[in-house]
Design an enzyme around this catalytic site. Sequence first.
Site, PDB file in Angstrom:
ATOM      1  CG  PHE A 108      -2.103 -26.104   2.547  1.00  0.00           C
ATOM      2  CD1 PHE A 108      -2.027 -26.461   1.351  1.00  0.00           C
ATOM      3  CD2 PHE A 108      -3.313 -26.466   3.198  1.00  0.00           C
ATOM      4  CE1 PHE A 108      -2.999 -27.083   0.674  1.00  0.00           C
ATOM      5  CE2 PHE A 108      -4.310 -27.363   2.514  1.00  0.00           C
ATOM      6  CZ  PHE A 108      -4.052 -27.432   1.085  1.00  0.00           C
ATOM      7  CG  ASN A 155       5.369 -18.072  -0.384  1.00  0.00           C
ATOM      8  OD1 ASN A 155       4.950 -17.146  -0.185  1.00  0.00           O
ATOM      9  ND2 ASN A 155       6.017 -18.650   0.487  1.00  0.00           N
ATOM     10  N   GLY A 158       3.092 -12.864   0.587  1.00  0.00           N
ATOM     11  CA  GLY A 158       3.073 -11.498   1.241  1.00  0.00           C
ATOM     12  C   GLY A 158       2.069 -11.192   2.243  1.00  0.00           C
ATOM     13  CG  PHE A 159       2.242 -11.796   6.107  1.00  0.00           C
ATOM     14  CD1 PHE A 159       2.779 -13.224   6.170  1.00  0.00           C
ATOM     15  CD2 PHE A 159       2.841 -10.992   7.048  1.00  0.00           C
ATOM     16  CE1 PHE A 159       3.564 -13.603   6.918  1.00  0.00           C
ATOM     17  CE2 PHE A 159       3.504 -11.582   8.051  1.00  0.00           C
ATOM     18  CZ  PHE A 159       4.381 -12.728   7.968  1.00  0.00           C
ATOM     19  CB  SER A 219       7.411 -13.981   6.040  1.00  0.00           C
ATOM     20  OG  SER A 219       6.983 -13.866   4.603  1.00  0.00           O
ATOM     21  CG  ASN A 221       7.387 -13.614   0.296  1.00  0.00           C
ATOM     22  OD1 ASN A 221       8.290 -13.266  -0.277  1.00  0.00           O
ATOM     23  ND2 ASN A 221       6.977 -14.741   0.744  1.00  0.00           N
ATOM     24  CB  THR A 222       5.955  -8.753   5.489  1.00  0.00           C
ATOM     25  OG1 THR A 222       4.917  -9.507   4.897  1.00  0.00           O
ATOM     26  CG2 THR A 222       5.685  -7.576   6.000  1.00  0.00           C
ATOM     27  CE  LYS A 259       7.581 -20.898   9.517  1.00  0.00           C
ATOM     28  NZ  LYS A 259       6.481 -21.416   8.959  1.00  0.00           N
ATOM     29  CG  ASN A 290       9.221 -18.501   7.117  1.00  0.00           C
ATOM     30  OD1 ASN A 290       8.883 -18.790   6.108  1.00  0.00           O
ATOM     31  ND2 ASN A 290       8.605 -17.689   7.975  1.00  0.00           N
TER      32      ASN A 290
END
Length: 400
Positions: A108, A155, A158-159, A219, A221-222, A259, A290
Amino acid sequence: MWYDKTPSTLHFLTNMFLKKKMKSLLYVTAGAATVFGGICLYKEDGAFYRNIIMPIIHLLDAETAHNLGIFVSEHRLLPKTKYKDPAVLRVEVLGKVFPNPIGIAAGFDKDGRAIPGLKDMGFGFVEIGSVTPQPQPGNPKPRLFRLTEDGAVINRYGFNSEGHNQVLPRIKYAKNNESVIVGVNLGKNKISVDPVKDYVEGVEKFGPIADYLVINISSPNTPNLRSLQSKENLKMLLQPIISSRDKLGVTKKPLIFLKLAPDLSTEERKDISEVLKQKDCKVDGLIISNTTIHRPSLVSQHKNEIGGLSGEPLRDTSTEMIRELSRLTNGMPIIGVGGITSGKDAYDKIKAGASLIQIYSALVYEGPPIVRKIKAELADLLEQDGHKSINEAVGKNARQ
């Protein structure tokens, strides 16, 4: 008489009168609506937010709405919560005392802008990030999607991060001016050739000021990030991280949380628990979990978007993973996150083994009153079961 009684003149005067009355009515109505809205905001009226405020905000695309939420929190534009945390919500974890167990999850407030406003909402702690060493834009837009019918969010940010040097002063300011527990979620740069170095830099940069640090290797997304959860990679990552934390020249060293992804197999979870039992790899706690790349039965139009799914569809998966990892690690402290929309959801995760709870997706749909709602319902459930504190309930069902 002093005025002309012709039809055209009477029509003109009638219109003038009606316009004046309509203008007055509009002023009164707008004033009343403003007062009503102000009262609802002051009272943290959940229905008002859920049925009026949030649908209006959702007229904006998801990322613009997200940025609006950051702006409002950063500038403290909402009234501070009037809810006083009861003693039963107080929880002690690894020597740190939290006024309540409900925190905002990373994702967030990525750059540490909104900490004061999030505290005003009633969160017991704030986790910011993920923060990468160097600034990076993240993935191309659109990259955030609301799945309203499913109570979920996808989402693929991507950091996106402003980088260590931009975020650090904001954390320092918040810690020096607010009584708030702050965690910093650390990530690696997308093009980094040395992920371990990225995480160690984060420990050295934020360790002296943060209450806890999160090693985010889950995550989706990476590229290749989740491979760091494998047994050998995890050892090579955690050893220098723990060593760097222990060498920090500060009296109060930060806690280290790891995480994890909910998509790990049973064998992978066992491997991770074995690594964490080694002294030089022993973190202080886990964050479970996550977002997921799996797609359960979804109905929203964005259900097939690439990225990490969070929200209600993740609820049971994360709770069961908390229960499993609590057993495998012999009760290691856990921050539970995933699909929490009520006090019961939070309580289920606490009884499964979580000491603290985080929310994010629920905030997207319910707005700030969700924090008060969850806390009040959780307090009632704890008292009904005869508990005097959160600590008494942690892991109650972990071995069932």
